[in-house]
Write an enzyme that holds these catalytic residues in place. Sequence first.
Site, PDB file in Angstrom:
ATOM      1  N   TRP A 173      13.551  50.020  54.717  1.00 59.71           N
ATOM      2  CA  TRP A 173      14.377  51.129  54.231  1.00 59.71           C
ATOM      3  C   TRP A 173      13.574  52.418  54.169  1.00 59.71           C
ATOM      4  O   TRP A 173      14.096  53.504  54.488  1.00 59.71           O
ATOM      5  CB  TRP A 173      14.980  50.806  52.864  1.00 59.71           C
TER       6      TRP A 173
ATOM      7  N   ASP B  60      13.909  56.299  46.374  1.00 65.66           N
ATOM      8  CA  ASP B  60      15.052  55.435  46.653  1.00 65.66           C
ATOM      9  C   ASP B  60      14.884  54.220  45.745  1.00 65.66           C
ATOM     10  O   ASP B  60      13.998  53.394  45.963  1.00 65.66           O
ATOM     11  CB  ASP B  60      15.034  55.032  48.131  1.00 65.66           C
TER      12      ASP B  60
ATOM     13  N   LYS C 293      23.408  46.797  44.378  1.00 65.79           N
ATOM     14  CA  LYS C 293      22.413  45.817  43.937  1.00 65.79           C
ATOM     15  C   LYS C 293      22.427  45.678  42.413  1.00 65.79           C
ATOM     16  O   LYS C 293      22.742  44.624  41.907  1.00 65.79           O
ATOM     17  CB  LYS C 293      21.019  46.204  44.426  1.00 65.79           C
TER      18      LYS C 293
END
Length: 364
Positions: free
Chosen positions: A104, A174, A198
Amino acid sequence: LSRFPVFNFAGGPASLPRLALERLREEMFAYGAHPYGVFEINHRSRVFEELLEGTQQGIRDLMGLSDDFEVLFLQGGASQQFAMVPMNFLRAGDTADYVLTGGWAQKAFDQVRHFAGAHIAFSSKDTAYDRVPRQDELSFVPESKYVHITTNNTLYGTQWHSYPSTEGIPLVGDASSDILCRRMDYSNFALLYASAQKNLGPAGCTLVVIHRPFLDAARPDLPEIFSYKSHVEKKSILNTPPILQIYMISQTLEWIKASGGIAAVEKENLRKAAIVYQALDEHTDFYRLKAEKASRSIMNVTFDLPTPNLLQAFLTEATAMEMINLKGPRVQGGVRASLYNPVPYAACERLAAFIDNFAKRNRS
Ligand SMILES: *Cc1c(COP(=O)(O)O)cnc(C)c1O
């Protein structure tokens, strides 16, 4: 609710707090005392304003942020933030620092080139992203407009346990896969984003918190839908917001408060991760743990088995024992157990016992 107690270790979309789902089931037909359900709340109404403001305040409270932080709920996922961050804070010729600790992080970095340049402050790519850096391994360029980190590397199972100091350069993060998993000092961030699916709620919404002085540095000359300034000016109602997701986030925050707050959640998460890692550490001749010990994530535990056949047997047996979604992500393979906030201790206990038992039965 017959699906409980199947234990869901999915990487995301992940398991949601039962309390939140039960509230949704009730309020889908009638929200509070209103003659309409959650899906039907009008986003221009005072009712929605209260929901939004309450959720924003809940985020500030649980993250320990002052009123100096703006709280937005945007669409487009964390992936849209990969583009919006450089779009808003970099002009052609500018640069930013990126810390590459996983897939990511790499994707975030890849988006910068559409707008400006970027400098790699650290990368663990050569060792299969097995760790996050020590402070002395980071090198920033002085003209950098911000430093971007990924607080938890969902695919590789590594996590920052304290955030780096950045020599006065604004820190951007992030936190999609570890937001609100424990007490952390979020006040050092100039901007932090997290897609919901999540630890916060269902997919389709991204939390963005921005420190106001950093927001002042954002470019004003952008299409408004991609402009943080416009979203803040329009008080998060620049267009129809993801109302259901905001509602579910508000319920998740209520559930955290009802569980004893962030300190209690942290205590539980540390216990959960400890029991799983302990089982693995007792069989290091059988399982191959992917993350370096000091970088281990308490949210995503990643490991591999000696052979593909044993991996398949592990996953099949686990599913039969009602432990689902343990298969690692495509890029990584192996096993990934995601232990997000709503995953109960009992799930981790069952998994740890199975890890132990499986190794004993299958060790050659
Ligand atoms: C899941 C995840 C993403 C991707 O989020 P989308 O909402 O699918 O764009 C980005 N970063 C991290 C750390 C993630 O875990």
